[in-house]
Design an enzyme around this catalytic site. Sequence first.
Site, PDB file in Angstrom:
ATOM      1  N   HIS A 109       7.654 -13.910  -1.011  1.00 49.28           N
ATOM      2  CA  HIS A 109       7.111 -13.435  -0.403  1.00 49.28           C
ATOM      3  C   HIS A 109       6.637 -14.047   0.994  1.00 49.28           C
ATOM      4  CE1 HIS A 109       8.381 -10.342  -2.532  1.00 49.28           C
ATOM      5  NE2 HIS A 109       7.319 -10.313  -3.542  1.00 49.28           N
ATOM      6  N   GLU A 114       4.623   1.688  -3.140  1.00 52.19           N
ATOM      7  CA  GLU A 114       5.809   2.292  -2.271  1.00 52.19           C
ATOM      8  C   GLU A 114       7.115   1.725  -3.150  1.00 52.19           C
ATOM      9  OE1 GLU A 114       5.353   0.110   1.688  1.00 52.19           O
ATOM     10  OE2 GLU A 114       6.633  -2.021   1.003  1.00 52.19           O
ATOM     11  N   LYS A 118      -3.552  -1.942   4.606  1.00 54.66           N
ATOM     12  CA  LYS A 118      -2.334  -2.136   4.307  1.00 54.66           C
ATOM     13  C   LYS A 118      -2.769  -0.274   4.270  1.00 54.66           C
ATOM     14  CE  LYS A 118      -0.547  -6.362   3.039  1.00 54.66           C
ATOM     15  NZ  LYS A 118       0.077  -6.808   2.294  1.00 54.66           N
ATOM     16  N   ARG A 171      -3.477 -10.255  14.541  1.00 59.73           N
ATOM     17  CA  ARG A 171      -3.966 -11.719  15.154  1.00 59.73           C
ATOM     18  C   ARG A 171      -2.726 -12.437  15.032  1.00 59.73           C
ATOM     19  NH1 ARG A 171      -0.599 -13.947  11.036  1.00 59.73           N
ATOM     20  NH2 ARG A 171      -1.178 -12.704   8.680  1.00 59.73           N
TER      21      ARG A 171
HETATM   22  P1  ADP Z   1       1.765  -9.753   2.760  1.00 57.87           P
HETATM   23  O1  ADP Z   1       0.529  -9.121   3.629  1.00 57.87           O
HETATM   24  O2  ADP Z   1       1.521 -10.502   1.921  1.00 57.87           O
HETATM   25  O3  ADP Z   1       2.403 -10.572   3.830  1.00 57.87           O
HETATM   26  P2  ADP Z   1       3.897  -8.211   3.319  1.00 57.87           P
HETATM   27  O4  ADP Z   1       3.953  -6.514   3.152  1.00 57.87           O
HETATM   28  O5  ADP Z   1       4.329  -8.473   4.696  1.00 57.87           O
HETATM   29  O6  ADP Z   1       2.888  -8.842   2.571  1.00 57.87           O
HETATM   30  O7  ADP Z   1       5.450  -8.048   2.096  1.00 57.87           O
HETATM   31  C1  ADP Z   1       5.738  -9.765   2.177  1.00 57.87           C
HETATM   32  C2  ADP Z   1       7.504 -10.049   1.664  1.00 57.87           C
HETATM   33  O8  ADP Z   1       7.250  -8.937   0.744  1.00 57.87           O
HETATM   34  C3  ADP Z   1       7.894  -9.253   2.857  1.00 57.87           C
HETATM   35  O9  ADP Z   1       8.279  -9.642   3.730  1.00 57.87           O
HETATM   36  C4  ADP Z   1       9.210  -8.223   1.738  1.00 57.87           C
HETATM   37  O10 ADP Z   1       9.921  -9.784   1.549  1.00 57.87           O
HETATM   38  C5  ADP Z   1       8.309  -7.929   0.478  1.00 57.87           C
HETATM   39  N1  ADP Z   1       8.125  -6.557   0.923  1.00 57.87           N
HETATM   40  C6  ADP Z   1       7.001  -6.117   0.905  1.00 57.87           C
HETATM   41  N2  ADP Z   1       7.025  -4.777   1.068  1.00 57.87           N
HETATM   42  C7  ADP Z   1       8.611  -4.968   0.447  1.00 57.87           C
HETATM   43  C8  ADP Z   1       9.128  -3.270  -0.140  1.00 57.87           C
HETATM   44  N3  ADP Z   1       8.217  -2.141  -0.195  1.00 57.87           N
HETATM   45  N4  ADP Z   1      10.236  -3.654  -0.629  1.00 57.87           N
HETATM   46  C9  ADP Z   1      11.026  -4.803  -0.265  1.00 57.87           C
HETATM   47  N5  ADP Z   1      10.459  -5.940  -0.951  1.00 57.87           N
HETATM   48  C10 ADP Z   1       9.034  -6.101  -0.028  1.00 57.87           C
END
Ligand code: ADP
Length: 449
Positions: A235, A200, A116, A292
């Site tokens: 999440h 972030e 990421k 993926r």
């Molecule tokens: P993973 O790879 O573990 O699935 P992600 O980066 O895709 O993690 O984030 C999963 C979820 O976490 C997102 O769909 C959202 O709900 C929440 N999330 C991640 N980053 C943020 C952010 N900066 N602000 C608000 N919610 C976030």
Amino acid sequence: MFSKILIANRGEIALRIVRACREMGIKSVCVYSEADRGGPWLEIADEAYCIGPPPSAKSYLDISRIMAAAEIADVDAIHPGYGFLSENAHFAEVCQSSGIAFIGPSPEAIRLLGNKASARALATKVGVPLLPGTKDLVENENDAIGIANEIGYPVIVKAAAGGGGRGMRVAHNEIALVNGFLQAKSEAAIAFKDDGVYVEKYLERPRHVEIQLIADQHGSIVYCGERDCSLQRRHQKLVEEAPSPIMTPELRRKMGETASMLAKAAGYTTAGTAEFLVDKKGNFYFMEVNTRIQVEHPVSELVTRTDLIRAQIMAAAGEKLPFTQADVEVRGHAIEVRINAEDVDNNFRPCPGKITDLFIPGGPGVRWDSHIKVGYTIPPNYDSMIGKLLVFADTRERAIARMRRALSEFKIEGVKTTIPLHMKIMHDANFNKGDVDTGYIENVLLAKG
Ligand code: ADP
């Protein structure tokens, strides 16, 4: 084209890939752990080899055992599915050096986008909109505090190697940030063997909207519309739909082109997903790329009338994509609900066990992607998802009515499942209006009781 593919995965996704192979005239080979002996998908595959004991580290994550099976079965490609080794650049490299095609992007593209933090760096370079935050990994809690003071609370600490909702901590103040920083770091060290984290801005109650990408080795990249995955718990996605209720043709084009531009900059090939958060004003911010195929890919298959696994296999084999951007038109509405063997009333505790009775819904516009059957025992060792129920209809309203109807027919006995929760969601007034966000299930639906 390949003549034989090994599937380094299990359950529903292994079966989904077996099905694509059969339709393409390709032989399929499954590998399985002792916990999965007798798994229904293994009978459908052309061949199956036991590769080790139940713990994933000794079977589905053991590269040498998988490669040994690949040699014995004499395959020319490996499909990693999702989870397990699917985003492991080293595994892609081992395949490459063994002369076996990895059905996924190149190891370089996985390294660049699968992490990421480096994906964030590339996105910044090519001008993809991002939430304010760090450019590099954050070394210690003092640096994290400094960044939070700059961008303002709330912030989220995220593991660079993270996935599946793990290694993330939200902080609304300095004390929570220090704790969250240390927790995210140690969780990431254990789960991903990589404790790199970054910070972030945390967006309050956004929508999660992701773009499905597919790219071949001839420079063509196509986006197959978006999926809205805002309904999550901790999440983790529970319900996915396409199109997103907030989508406009203009926003779709903007997000699709942004995602394609990022993929192009990374030299990306095969299937992938660019994930974004969208705020109330329709601003979108890049989050990460999943390098993926994803669990929820069938939602896009239904609204774009594509076969993404087939296209993914074709792209990995060096063939041209079977469709162009102009062919991809989003039509109708699709919804997917994840059926997990979990006790919703008991904090979603996993509920492995034997399925004693089963009736699967069908009829117009219903798709069931699953490996389960009556008498099948769900092992306690892996993910609790036992199937994905999908519906497709002309409009969102009719898709919801169809999902209610399908869920009302569904009978799974012997284990607790998420079916009652999905029924509640399908009857929820805000969901019906399309007015939900990533916090909705936890803050409203479950809080209401
Ligand atoms: P993973 O790879 O573990 O699935 P992600 O980066 O895709 O993690 O984030 C999963 C979820 O976490 C997102 O769909 C959202 O709900 C929440 N999330 C991640 N980053 C943020 C952010 N900066 N602000 C608000 N919610 C976030």
